[in-house]
Design a protein around this motif. Sequence first.
Motif, PDB file in Angstrom:
ATOM      1  N   VAL A   1      11.757  26.512   6.945  1.00  0.00           N
ATOM      2  CA  VAL A   1      12.983  25.712   6.630  1.00  0.00           C
ATOM      3  C   VAL A   1      12.945  25.970   4.845  1.00  0.00           C
ATOM      4  N   GLY A   2      12.379  26.985   4.569  1.00  0.00           N
ATOM      5  CA  GLY A   2      12.154  27.344   3.141  1.00  0.00           C
ATOM      6  C   GLY A   2      11.083  26.472   2.096  1.00  0.00           C
TER       7      GLY A   2
ATOM      8  N   ILE B   1      18.108  18.855   7.567  1.00  0.00           N
ATOM      9  CA  ILE B   1      17.004  19.932   7.531  1.00  0.00           C
ATOM     10  C   ILE B   1      17.484  21.271   8.201  1.00  0.00           C
ATOM     11  N   SER B   2      17.585  22.422   7.634  1.00  0.00           N
ATOM     12  CA  SER B   2      18.248  23.582   8.060  1.00  0.00           C
ATOM     13  C   SER B   2      17.163  24.839   7.929  1.00  0.00           C
ATOM     14  N   GLY B   3      16.795  25.431   9.085  1.00  0.00           N
ATOM     15  CA  GLY B   3      15.733  26.591   8.870  1.00  0.00           C
ATOM     16  C   GLY B   3      16.347  27.678   9.866  1.00  0.00           C
ATOM     17  N   SER B   4      15.579  28.645  10.203  1.00  0.00           N
ATOM     18  CA  SER B   4      15.847  29.898  11.061  1.00  0.00           C
ATOM     19  C   SER B   4      14.672  30.451  11.555  1.00  0.00           C
ATOM     20  N   PHE B   5      14.781  31.140  12.398  1.00  0.00           N
ATOM     21  CA  PHE B   5      13.358  32.048  13.063  1.00  0.00           C
ATOM     22  C   PHE B   5      13.597  33.526  12.660  1.00  0.00           C
ATOM     23  N   ALA B   6      12.653  33.922  11.789  1.00  0.00           N
ATOM     24  CA  ALA B   6      12.509  35.354  11.242  1.00  0.00           C
ATOM     25  C   ALA B   6      12.184  36.352  12.335  1.00  0.00           C
ATOM     26  N   LYS B   7      11.796  36.059  13.663  1.00  0.00           N
ATOM     27  CA  LYS B   7      11.490  36.847  14.590  1.00  0.00           C
ATOM     28  C   LYS B   7      11.757  36.425  16.092  1.00  0.00           C
ATOM     29  N   TRP B   8      12.698  37.488  16.808  1.00  0.00           N
ATOM     30  CA  TRP B   8      12.914  37.099  17.868  1.00  0.00           C
ATOM     31  C   TRP B   8      13.513  38.323  18.731  1.00  0.00           C
ATOM     32  N   THR B   9      13.379  38.267  19.904  1.00  0.00           N
ATOM     33  CA  THR B   9      13.854  39.584  20.650  1.00  0.00           C
ATOM     34  C   THR B   9      14.406  39.161  21.964  1.00  0.00           C
ATOM     35  N   ALA B  10      15.478  40.031  22.417  1.00  0.00           N
ATOM     36  CA  ALA B  10      16.054  39.540  23.708  1.00  0.00           C
ATOM     37  C   ALA B  10      16.358  40.922  24.606  1.00  0.00           C
TER      38      ALA B  10
END
Length: 410
Positions: free
Chosen positions: A305-306, A271-280
């Motif tokens: 994960v779509g 299962i693959s996914g991502s985070f759309a919002k992040w700051t650093a």
Amino acid sequence: MQRYSRIAIFLHWAIAALLAFQISVGWALEDLGARGFALFQLHKSIGMTILALTLARIAIRYWKPRPAPVEGGWQGALAKAVHGGLYLFMIGAPLTGWALVSTAKVKVPTLIFGVVPLPHLPLPMGAHALAEGGHSLLAWIGIALFALHVAGALRHHFLMGDGLLWRMMPVRSPLLLIALPALILVALGLGRMILPAPAPKAAAAPAALAPVEEAEIPANVAVAAENAASAASPAEADNAAAVEEPAPPPSWAVQPGGTIGFAVGNGGETISGSFAKWTAKIVMDPDHPESATIRVEIDLASASVGDSYKDGMLAGDEFFGVAAHPRAVFTAKGAERTGANSYRAAGTLSLKGATKAQSIRFTLSGSGKTRKVTGSASIARASFGVGNGESSTAIDPKVAVNFTFDAKAE
């Protein structure tokens, strides 16, 4: 004119109202993502209710006598075909939806109206695409049949004047003639009213990293330095002034287009996914990695994960628990060189109310004020209580996190 039985009339209007609600809500579910998780659960509950009521309606057809058809020929045949199609839709749509949920990679538990557990069907995961396609196709066919059925009833009652609608009224009342069909419109409107508000539009560069301020000098260090300077002799002060202080490490701004992704095994699949919002906030001299200060914040509600079902599951208490813990935070002071352009930063990760030691590895490519950063980490999900339910038993204990972005020195 002979009427249907009272129980048949009740089931007819109850199913019609629930179908209208399902159509209204289902139309928008795919665009809601995680925000629509609760509605997905309600959608499944109402779908199974429609299935149960439809089976009851079929039983009633053979138990209670039905009025004779009012029209023959091809028009009568068309009416029978529409009725038959509606029954297939009212049975097939809930069953394909049930199959869809049962064959998903992540098994999302279903509680009918939050009370009665619905077991998953014993179907192979390879049937998921077929179930998903069948459910979508049946939905469109059902909408068309629903519209034809309404149009046919209105044609008979008002254009042909044969009073067909009275057969579906418990008594001959003009008030009921208005109120019962109005249930359909109310259900349609209710379905639209309970949809979540549109998500706010993302900023032009959602992954851009904010510049970090210079690190504050601890107060005790500053006082000691001031005392030492005042106590020094004029000659020592002149010598100290002659020594050039090292330049502070540069801060880096991440450019638009960066990504933070994740992947985890689940029963032989990934299962693959991502985070759309992040700051650093990042400060670092690549030649002196011990100077690094890193802080990354991830908006867990932006995980995807779509698949809307699974996205809603990620936001729930079994996984990220977004309502109580909306953000994950990684911080590190200092880094070490592990190769020509590779580094390791040991710090801490705060996730879902727990803070544990965590390290990341990354490489830098490019030179000067523009660098490309690529890195990874391996996170033990159980240490943070991520994946703590029955639907997570087949998920691997380690989650692979990867990130890549371009950064410019300020």
